[in-house]
Design a protein around this motif. Sequence first.
Motif, PDB file in Angstrom:
ATOM      1  N   UNK A 707      31.183  25.372  42.680  1.00 52.07           N
ATOM      2  CA  UNK A 707      30.781  26.450  41.770  1.00 52.07           C
ATOM      3  C   UNK A 707      30.946  27.827  42.402  1.00 52.07           C
ATOM      4  N   UNK A 708      30.725  27.895  43.698  1.00 47.02           N
ATOM      5  CA  UNK A 708      30.767  29.205  44.361  1.00 47.02           C
ATOM      6  C   UNK A 708      32.187  29.700  44.579  1.00 47.02           C
ATOM      7  N   UNK A 709      33.119  28.777  44.842  1.00 39.19           N
ATOM      8  CA  UNK A 709      34.458  29.187  45.285  1.00 39.19           C
ATOM      9  C   UNK A 709      35.564  29.019  44.242  1.00 39.19           C
ATOM     10  N   UNK A 710      35.340  28.185  43.238  1.00 42.34           N
ATOM     11  CA  UNK A 710      36.438  27.805  42.351  1.00 42.34           C
ATOM     12  C   UNK A 710      36.421  28.526  41.004  1.00 42.34           C
ATOM     13  N   UNK A 711      35.814  29.710  40.976  1.00 44.89           N
ATOM     14  CA  UNK A 711      35.804  30.529  39.758  1.00 44.89           C
ATOM     15  C   UNK A 711      36.203  31.954  40.124  1.00 44.89           C
ATOM     16  N   UNK A 712      37.135  32.501  39.349  1.00 50.31           N
ATOM     17  CA  UNK A 712      37.510  33.907  39.504  1.00 50.31           C
ATOM     18  C   UNK A 712      37.527  34.572  38.140  1.00 50.31           C
ATOM     19  N   UNK A 713      37.061  35.811  38.094  1.00 48.48           N
ATOM     20  CA  UNK A 713      37.050  36.584  36.846  1.00 48.48           C
ATOM     21  C   UNK A 713      37.826  37.866  37.102  1.00 48.48           C
ATOM     22  N   UNK A 714      38.789  38.157  36.221  1.00 46.66           N
ATOM     23  CA  UNK A 714      39.709  39.257  36.462  1.00 46.66           C
ATOM     24  C   UNK A 714      39.779  40.204  35.266  1.00 46.66           C
ATOM     25  N   UNK A 715      40.238  41.412  35.539  1.00 40.19           N
ATOM     26  CA  UNK A 715      40.515  42.361  34.459  1.00 40.19           C
ATOM     27  C   UNK A 715      41.864  42.029  33.849  1.00 40.19           C
ATOM     28  N   UNK A 716      42.135  42.598  32.685  1.00 41.95           N
ATOM     29  CA  UNK A 716      43.374  42.264  31.967  1.00 41.95           C
ATOM     30  C   UNK A 716      44.615  42.682  32.750  1.00 41.95           C
ATOM     31  N   UNK A 717      44.496  43.684  33.611  1.00 38.93           N
ATOM     32  CA  UNK A 717      45.659  44.166  34.361  1.00 38.93           C
ATOM     33  C   UNK A 717      46.202  43.097  35.311  1.00 38.93           C
ATOM     34  N   UNK A 718      45.309  42.279  35.876  1.00 40.09           N
ATOM     35  CA  UNK A 718      45.744  41.343  36.912  1.00 40.09           C
ATOM     36  C   UNK A 718      45.540  39.878  36.527  1.00 40.09           C
ATOM     37  N   UNK A 720      46.909  37.630  34.418  1.00 36.65           N
ATOM     38  CA  UNK A 720      48.044  36.706  34.419  1.00 36.65           C
ATOM     39  C   UNK A 720      48.592  36.489  35.837  1.00 36.65           C
ATOM     40  N   UNK A 721      48.598  37.539  36.643  1.00 36.51           N
ATOM     41  CA  UNK A 721      49.078  37.392  38.014  1.00 36.51           C
ATOM     42  C   UNK A 721      48.179  36.466  38.828  1.00 36.51           C
ATOM     43  N   UNK A 722      46.873  36.542  38.580  1.00 39.33           N
ATOM     44  CA  UNK A 722      45.931  35.697  39.311  1.00 39.33           C
ATOM     45  C   UNK A 722      46.113  34.236  38.900  1.00 39.33           C
ATOM     46  N   UNK A 756      55.243  33.957  28.040  1.00 40.18           N
ATOM     47  CA  UNK A 756      56.283  34.988  27.954  1.00 40.18           C
ATOM     48  C   UNK A 756      56.009  36.175  28.875  1.00 40.18           C
ATOM     49  N   UNK A 757      54.966  36.094  29.688  1.00 43.77           N
ATOM     50  CA  UNK A 757      54.570  37.245  30.507  1.00 43.77           C
ATOM     51  C   UNK A 757      55.483  37.413  31.728  1.00 43.77           C
ATOM     52  N   UNK A 758      55.472  38.625  32.276  1.00 43.68           N
ATOM     53  CA  UNK A 758      56.252  38.910  33.487  1.00 43.68           C
ATOM     54  C   UNK A 758      55.700  38.145  34.677  1.00 43.68           C
ATOM     55  N   UNK A 759      54.378  37.873  34.658  1.00 46.50           N
ATOM     56  CA  UNK A 759      53.759  37.156  35.776  1.00 46.50           C
ATOM     57  C   UNK A 759      54.377  35.783  35.958  1.00 46.50           C
ATOM     58  N   UNK A 760      54.679  35.102  34.854  1.00 46.08           N
ATOM     59  CA  UNK A 760      55.222  33.745  34.937  1.00 46.08           C
ATOM     60  C   UNK A 760      56.746  33.732  35.039  1.00 46.08           C
TER      61      UNK A 760
END
Length: 1196
Positions: A707-718, A720-722, A756-760
């Motif tokens: 639970x502590x390590x396997x969750x990340x929350x990101x802003x829309x800017x990053x 898809x890259x995450x 279809x994103x640039x990240x992928x």
Amino acid sequence: MKTNYNTHYINDDSTKTVVKAIAEFTVFPQILESITHRIEELKDELIRQELINNETKGFSKKRDEFYRKLNEQYNIIGKAKIFINYNKNFDVKKAEEECLISLETKITNISSNAEVLLGKFINDIRLDKQECDNFNVFYNNMLSFKNEMKVIRIEINQKIETIETKFFEKIRSLEAKIESGTTIEESAKILICMKRAENNFPSFKLRIHEKIDEILGGFKNSKKDSTTFGKLGVLLNQDATGIGQSIVAEHNAFQGYSLSLFNEKTQKHGINHVLGIISGEDLDRKKLRTRYNEFHETYDILIKKYLVPNMKLDQLIADTKLLAGDVKQQSNSIEWDATIRNKVPKLAAHVFALWTLQNAHHYFEAEGVENKESYLLQPHAAQVISIFRMLGIGDAKEELINNLVQIGTGEGKSVTLGATASILALFGFDVCCACYSEYLSQRDYTAFVQLFDSLGVLSHIHYGTFNKLCEYIINENGDVRQVVEQLISKDSNIAVENAKIIKRAKILLIDEVDVFFSRDFYGNIYTPAATLKDPTITSLVNYIWTQRNSKLNLNKINETQQYKDCCARFPKWELLIQEAIKDMLSDVNSFESHNYNVKEDKIGYIEQDNIIYNVVYGYKTLFAYYFEHEKGKISKTSLEDNICIRIKCGGFSYAETPLQFQNIMGVTGTLETLSDQEKEVIKSVYKIHKTTITPSVFGANNLKFTKKDDIRIESSDDYFNVIRREIDDRLVGKSSEKRAVLVFFESEKKLKTYYESKALEPMKDTVSYLTEEASPTEKDTLIKRTTSAGQVTVFTKTFGRGTDFVCHDPAVAANGGTHVIQTFLSEEVSEEVQIKGRTARQGDYGSYSMILLYNDLERFQIDKDDVQDVKDGRPITARFLYKVTNALNLTEKYETVYDLLNSKRMAFFKAQYEDNVKYVKQAKERNESGQRFLSSLKSGDIDSIRTFLIEENKGVEGTSSSRTVCLMDATGSMSHLLQKSKNTVGVMFERASIVLKANNISSDSFEIQFVVYRNYNSEENKILQHSPWETKPDNLRAFMNTINVEGGWGNEAIEIGLWHANEEHKRENITQVILIGDAPPNTNTEIDQRRRNFGEAYWQKTKFAQKTYYETELAQLISNRIPVHAFFVENRAETTFRDIATKTGGTSELLDINSSSGADMLTDLVTVEILRNIGGPSKGKALIDAYNAKFGKSFT
């Protein structure tokens, strides 16, 4: 003279129409020039159109649709040749020839590309994944071209036949090597090569699979060396690529061997393990062991007795039926005495023995094998004990009561349900097995249909989705729609005769209890509608359509021959016909106000990301068919199929229907994760007080999730890259070898946006995706590929439940198993549990992680500061009512971000659930009315039937004096508003009607249109959505069912909502706007900037091409004297909302929609403004006083 002039000219609408048409008539040369210009444009479009594109790279449904449309465009060019003699400046034949040459060149290139790749395969050059995918795209396009393009000159059939011939010549050459007597080691390699071809080339899958079956059958039946087949199995099972293992798992010849491996896994944990760990109420382990021993002893005796070559099972079947006896179970008389209870262990043994023996062919094929019994399909101790617990066997009193058993994912729920259904049916019950998925339901039914048929209980066991089985119960005396249609058209009531048939008592067996609380079930209503069709009805509706501009009313219609013919055809139902006409007269003038799509010769409606065709908005949908038919977009056949009088046959609450079963029992994988509210409903509403937690037959779960390590929350800017980085990181296992990664998205739109994103983009060619639009064959093919080393697949969340992702690849298994990434926070814990369950199944290893988007968490009232506070170890401020948030300053502390997410999710579910409970109570009243109607149908009480149908189908009386646009924010933070709007709209209408009738005002004197707005990060069809104008609540609720929160960008696009209100006013006067939101409108600068998100070129092709600003739209509303009542949900919107209300003469106040009293506040605020608007300056206050006196303030 003046009188004659007025009579024959001024008031003659048809004459006016003719004069106008002549004035606007376009001369032929201009028509010809316009057509020529369009044909030239079409020619250029066709020549530029590439055949390989995003639509044709995907699934067959869209690919075929692309070629169908392309064929239509070529047909237009061909038909344009009729103008060849009228325009010498444009050569239509030449244009057609250029298009055909271009098309032929493109499809020939595709064919050539496919043949180049095929040549590599034939010459034993291993194609990589991308090359295989390219070949499939080329070949599938050739097939779609062949099936959909009717351009005669281009011959594609021969090219397809050539490819198929060459391909299978290669497969035949591989088969010939095996036939030539090569070594067993070489044969294994060849089979792996053939299986790889099957996996890589789905179009040839079936034929290759059959060929491998033939080869394996030859080895298995070989008389030369009986050990050869066993050696082959061992070699295949040691294959480093996992392809050999998939041969063992998927081909009939090895089914016995696969079964043996499975049994060896499960039999390690027998009855001692089960009884040692099992938990539940009223649990008597000693008694259960005694009952199990009785079962096991009987089962063993039966297997030994009948397990012989060419066995005959007639006696076993007869003994099973004899043991059950001839029990008559009726709803008012259930037999479950000691005599029956004591039979259960032996009857279960007989049922399972028959099941085992019917599937014993693997046992007889396993000659010379140690532990031959492992080749039998056998029940596990956990399954038998689960059945006993469901049936009350081994309890203190051994009663048949409502109960649930938890069985883990992949642990044999379907076997447990199938056997339980057989036992109950043999004991005289009618059994309904309810599942959330039609596909899984049919799969499980097919697996047990032979057993049901042998026992003679096929007609007493029904599999289906929850909703379908509820409809089965409601329609048990005949489909209520057909009963009503026959009653009206033939004066015949089949329900009376059907009711005389004595029915068995019914038991509901459920598969996954959390489906009780899904949006499709809990709080939803089944509203069957009969469709009355007749030539007299067609003539009547045609008349209303053609004369729609002639100021029609009911009295005028009553004088027509069409009406008289219709009444003569249905002489006892004139009042019902009149109510239908009232609605037609209302809808024929307002159908253009509702959004619909024309596709595949049908009228459809957007629901989330899909177009659905089974929704009808009164008669607005019918008149949309007429309108689009006149424009040439709907065929005459399609129009005629939809001309009818629709007769609503009541409303039936899905939530109430299970209570009509004598007992509710079942299995689920998520019993322990149910919320407190769900548990309370199960106990208080469905009277399920007994539960069982059955241990896994595979031992401990091997899922890795911290639970502590396997969750990340990101802003829309990053974000898809995450996700991309998480895929990269998780693909590499503990020994640096590749794993498999499954990524689940909340919706098809989000999945495709990521795809279809640039990240992928750098790895897109190696990533597969799967959505519901895939055909069953395409789904099956992709699912089997998902767990290979290095494979990445993205899915919609639908596939996170019930889909078996079986891993055969030893490299994946050795490196930590399959990894699952979830990219959204599930609203229910049970859904998250199911998605986690796609890996680490049946004792295997696997891992799971979450990558979330901050914007998506708004709906759960979670913001970025909360998350950061938890990470930093600080407590966060608890949110209560808006008015007291700052005053209380209470805090809560969470150990991990996951604990915060889960707590907020539970609070969100609780609020949504409480709203649903209120609606379920309303639905219960409607359900009771519907049940009384069914009773009237059964008894043949024609007067009650007629009274009910007329009341249920009450038409619109007169015109509306009040027309309200209800404008709502539908961005991420507004979930509770949308839910409460859906659940309270019926109360709003009901209360307003009661007050109006008490004051001698027509209850149909007001109309409402629901409108939702978002922002410029939503596409055209989502930035603004609106319902039809309605005088009844059902269609407004149906519209809100299609709306999901999404998007959000600080200030929101209120200007778009106000623009819509002004556009509606131009069509027909509106009298007020009710605005509800939690953010101010976009500033002028923000609008300019945010439209760049999709680009100005995008918006120029939409109805929002012209920029607008909220001040501009507000000025228009002010000039038209339309008040805007602005209710703010958060304080950031207060200043602007009060300003809007003040400038337009409206009211403004806080709407604390997220509080427990939010639904009551919403109901009161909206209903009061409607009454104020209807009453106007003279009666408005009196109507509001009457409302407050009747209903009071329902919140504090």
